[in-house]
Design an enzyme around this catalytic site. Structure first.
Site, PDB file in Angstrom:
ATOM      1  NE  ARG A 228      -3.084   1.390   9.493  1.00  0.00           N
ATOM      2  CZ  ARG A 228      -3.410   0.388   8.663  1.00  0.00           C
ATOM      3  NH1 ARG A 228      -2.687  -0.709   8.630  1.00  0.00           N
ATOM      4  NH2 ARG A 228      -4.467   0.494   7.872  1.00  0.00           N
TER       5      ARG A 228
ATOM      6  N   GLY B  12       4.971 -10.273   3.707  1.00  0.00           N
ATOM      7  CA  GLY B  12       5.668 -10.220   4.988  1.00  0.00           C
ATOM      8  C   GLY B  12       4.963 -11.037   6.064  1.00  0.00           C
TER       9      GLY B  12
ATOM     10  N   GLY C 227      11.101  -2.727   5.477  1.00  0.00           N
ATOM     11  CA  GLY C 227      10.384  -4.005   5.442  1.00  0.00           C
ATOM     12  C   GLY C 227       9.914  -4.319   4.032  1.00  0.00           C
ATOM     13  CG  HIS C 228       6.887  -1.875   2.183  1.00  0.00           C
ATOM     14  ND1 HIS C 228       6.761  -0.711   2.889  1.00  0.00           N
ATOM     15  CD2 HIS C 228       5.689  -2.497   2.270  1.00  0.00           C
ATOM     16  CE1 HIS C 228       5.526  -0.622   3.373  1.00  0.00           C
ATOM     17  NE2 HIS C 228       4.858  -1.692   3.017  1.00  0.00           N
TER      18      HIS C 228
ATOM     19  CG  MET D 218      -1.900  -1.207   1.160  1.00  0.00           C
ATOM     20  SD  MET D 218      -3.419  -0.939   2.074  1.00  0.00           S
ATOM     21  CE  MET D 218      -2.809  -0.696   3.729  1.00  0.00           C
TER      22      MET D 218
ATOM     23  CB  VAL E 150      12.288  -5.549   8.231  1.00  0.00           C
ATOM     24  CG1 VAL E 150      13.416  -4.541   8.415  1.00  0.00           C
ATOM     25  CG2 VAL E 150      12.626  -6.548   7.126  1.00  0.00           C
TER      26      VAL E 150
ATOM     27  CG  LEU F 277       7.264   1.618  -0.830  1.00  0.00           C
ATOM     28  CD1 LEU F 277       8.034   1.362  -2.129  1.00  0.00           C
ATOM     29  CD2 LEU F 277       6.371   0.424  -0.515  1.00  0.00           C
ATOM     30  CG  HIS F 278       8.416   0.255   6.088  1.00  0.00           C
ATOM     31  ND1 HIS F 278       8.702  -1.094   6.054  1.00  0.00           N
ATOM     32  CD2 HIS F 278       7.073   0.343   6.328  1.00  0.00           C
ATOM     33  CE1 HIS F 278       7.609  -1.790   6.290  1.00  0.00           C
ATOM     34  NE2 HIS F 278       6.594  -0.944   6.448  1.00  0.00           N
TER      35      HIS F 278
ATOM     36  CE  LYS G 267       3.759  -4.665  11.311  1.00  0.00           C
ATOM     37  NZ  LYS G 267       2.636  -4.256  10.549  1.00  0.00           N
TER      38      LYS G 267
HETATM   39  P1  AMP Z   1       1.467  -2.928   3.481  1.00  0.00           P
HETATM   40  O1  AMP Z   1       2.020  -1.884   2.576  1.00  0.00           O
HETATM   41  O2  AMP Z   1       1.501  -2.564   4.932  1.00  0.00           O
HETATM   42  O3  AMP Z   1       0.122  -3.455   3.025  1.00  0.00           O
HETATM   43  O4  AMP Z   1       2.455  -4.164   3.373  1.00  0.00           O
HETATM   44  C1  AMP Z   1       2.827  -4.700   2.129  1.00  0.00           C
HETATM   45  C2  AMP Z   1       3.630  -5.946   2.352  1.00  0.00           C
HETATM   46  O5  AMP Z   1       4.780  -5.636   3.118  1.00  0.00           O
HETATM   47  C3  AMP Z   1       2.869  -7.034   3.129  1.00  0.00           C
HETATM   48  O6  AMP Z   1       3.204  -8.302   2.602  1.00  0.00           O
HETATM   49  C4  AMP Z   1       3.397  -6.851   4.527  1.00  0.00           C
HETATM   50  O7  AMP Z   1       3.318  -8.020   5.314  1.00  0.00           O
HETATM   51  C5  AMP Z   1       4.855  -6.493   4.244  1.00  0.00           C
HETATM   52  N1  AMP Z   1       5.453  -5.795   5.380  1.00  0.00           N
HETATM   53  C6  AMP Z   1       4.982  -4.702   6.029  1.00  0.00           C
HETATM   54  N2  AMP Z   1       5.777  -4.375   7.059  1.00  0.00           N
HETATM   55  C7  AMP Z   1       6.792  -5.289   7.071  1.00  0.00           C
HETATM   56  C8  AMP Z   1       7.941  -5.506   7.908  1.00  0.00           C
HETATM   57  N3  AMP Z   1       8.207  -4.711   8.935  1.00  0.00           N
HETATM   58  N4  AMP Z   1       8.738  -6.542   7.615  1.00  0.00           N
HETATM   59  C9  AMP Z   1       8.473  -7.368   6.573  1.00  0.00           C
HETATM   60  N5  AMP Z   1       7.404  -7.217   5.743  1.00  0.00           N
HETATM   61  C10 AMP Z   1       6.575  -6.200   6.001  1.00  0.00           C
END
Ligand code: AMP
Length: 282
Positions: free
Chosen positions: A189, A149, A36-37, A30, A178, A33-34, A151
Site C-alpha cells: 500500500r 510477517g 518483505g514478501h 496478496m 522488512v 511483491l516487495h 508486520k
Molecule cells: P500481504 O501481501 O500484504 O497480505 O502480505 C503477505 C505476507 O507478507 C504477510 O504475512 C505479511 O505480514 C508479510 N509482509 C508484508 N509486508 C512485510 C514486511 N515489510 N516485512 C515482512 N513481512 C511482510
C-alpha cells in the site's frame, strides 16, 4: 518457476512433491511483491525443500469502501521476482476458484479474542476473512510450514491461535518486518502515497521507536505514552486510527508487570492506511 491458477493443477504438483518426500512451505500473499514478501520466501526455503507462494487478493478480508478494486495487481512482475528467489511454485487462483459458490455461501472461521480490538475494531470482519482464506490455503497446499510477517502482528496472532485451536498440522514461522532505509515498513500500500506523504510516512516508525525506548527505560505510563504518540502523529500530518501498548501474547492492554510488550499502530496519511508495530522485552 511454474505458475498455476487452479486447485486441480496445484494438488497434482504438490502430490508429486510429497511422493518425492519433499517438505512443502507456503507463503500466502496478496501480491504486488516487495522485499518483505521475498524475505518470507527466503525463510520458507530454509525450512522446506519446495515453496509455494500464493497470490490472492482475498475479497472476504476487505470491508465495504476499502481498496479491494484498486489494490495493486502486478502478476508479471511478481513472477519475475519469485523466480529470481528460487520460489518453486506460484499459486494465483481467480476468485471463482477459491469461492465457487460465492462469498455469501462460504463457511467461515472466527478466531475469538485476539481478533478483537486494533485492526479488528477498525475493520470489522477482516480477521474472519483472513483466517478463513488462510485455513483454505492450508487445506489446498497442505504445507509442513508457513511463513507470515510480523508486520501484520495481529494477523500473525490470529493465525497462530487458529492453528492451535484447530490442531492444524502446520508450523507457523514469523518473520521480522522488512523496512525501507528511512524506517518505513515495506507494504504494497506504500505505492498509494503521494511524494509528500512518502516523506512524512517514516514518522510512524520514529514515534513507535521513541515510545519503545520509553517503555524499555521502564515507563509504565501507558495511557500517557499512547496519548503523546497520537499527538505527535497528528502534528506530523497523520490521522491516527489506533496506537495501543499491549501484552505481546494476549494483545490486551499492557500491565506494568508484563515482560513482552508490543506497540500496535495504524494511522492514515491522506486516504492511505499504514500499520506498523514494535515489540520490546523488559
Ligand atoms: P500481504 O501481501 O500484504 O497480505 O502480505 C503477505 C505476507 O507478507 C504477510 O504475512 C505479511 O505480514 C508479510 N509482509 C508484508 N509486508 C512485510 C514486511 N515489510 N516485512 C515482512 N513481512 C511482510
Amino acid at each position: 518457476m511454474r505458475t498455476v491458477h487452479t486447485l486441480k493443477e496445484l494438488r497434482a504438483i504438490v502430490r508429486s512433491y510429497r511422493d518425492q518426500g519433499k517438505r512443502v512451505g507456503l507463503v500466502p500473499t496478496m501480491g504486488s511483491l516487495h522485499d518483505g514478501h521475498l524475505a518470507l520466501v527466503r525463510r520458507a526455503l530454509e525450512a522446506a525443500d519446495v515453496v509455494v507462494t500464493s497470490i490472492f487478493v482475498n475479497p472476504m478480508q476487505f470491508g465495504a469502501g476499502e481498496d479491494l478494486d484498486s489494490y495493486p495487481r502486478t502478476l508479471t512482475d511478481d513472477q519475475r521476482k519469485l523466480g529470481a528467489e528460487g520460489n518453486t511454485l506460484l499459486f494465483a487462483p481467480p476468485v471463482s476458484e477459491v469461492y465457487p459458490d460465492g462469498l455469501a455461501h462460504q463457511t467461515r472461521i472466527v478466531v475469538p479474542e485476539v481478533s478483537d480490538g486494533h485492526c479488528g475494531a477498525s475493520r470489522p470482519g477482516h480477521f474472519e476473512g483472513v483466517a478463513t482464506v488462510v485455513a483454505m490455503l492450508f487445506n489446498m497446499v497442505q504445507p509442513d510450514i508457513a511463513v507470515f510477517g510480523e508486520k501484520d502482528f495481529q494477523q500473525l496472532a490470529v493465525i497462530r491461535k487458529m492453528v492451535r485451536d484447530l490442531f492444524l498440522p502446520v508450523d507457523v514461522i514469523g518473520m521480522p518486518t522488512v523496512r525501507e532505509e528511512d524506517g518505513l515498513a515495506m507494504s504494497s500500500r506504500n505505492g498509494y502515497l503521494t511524494e509528500a506523504e512518502r516523506q512524512q510516512a517514516p514518522a510512524l516508525y520514529r514515534v513507535l521507536s521513541r515510545t519503545g525506548d520509553a517503555l524499555t527505560a521502564g515507563s509504565d505510563d501507558f495511557a500517557g505514552l499512547e496519548a503523546a504518540a497520537r499527538e505527535i502523529l497528528t502534528s506530523e500530518g497523520f490521522r491516527p486510527d489506533y496506537f495501543n501498548i499491549v501484552n505481546s501474547l494476549t494483545l490486551k492492554p499492557a500491565s506494568p508487570g508484563d515482560r513482552q510488550i508490543t506497540i500496535l499502530a495504524a494511522a492514515f496519511l491522506g486516504t492511505t492506511r499504514l500499520i506498523d508495530n514494535l515489540s520490546i522485552e523488559r
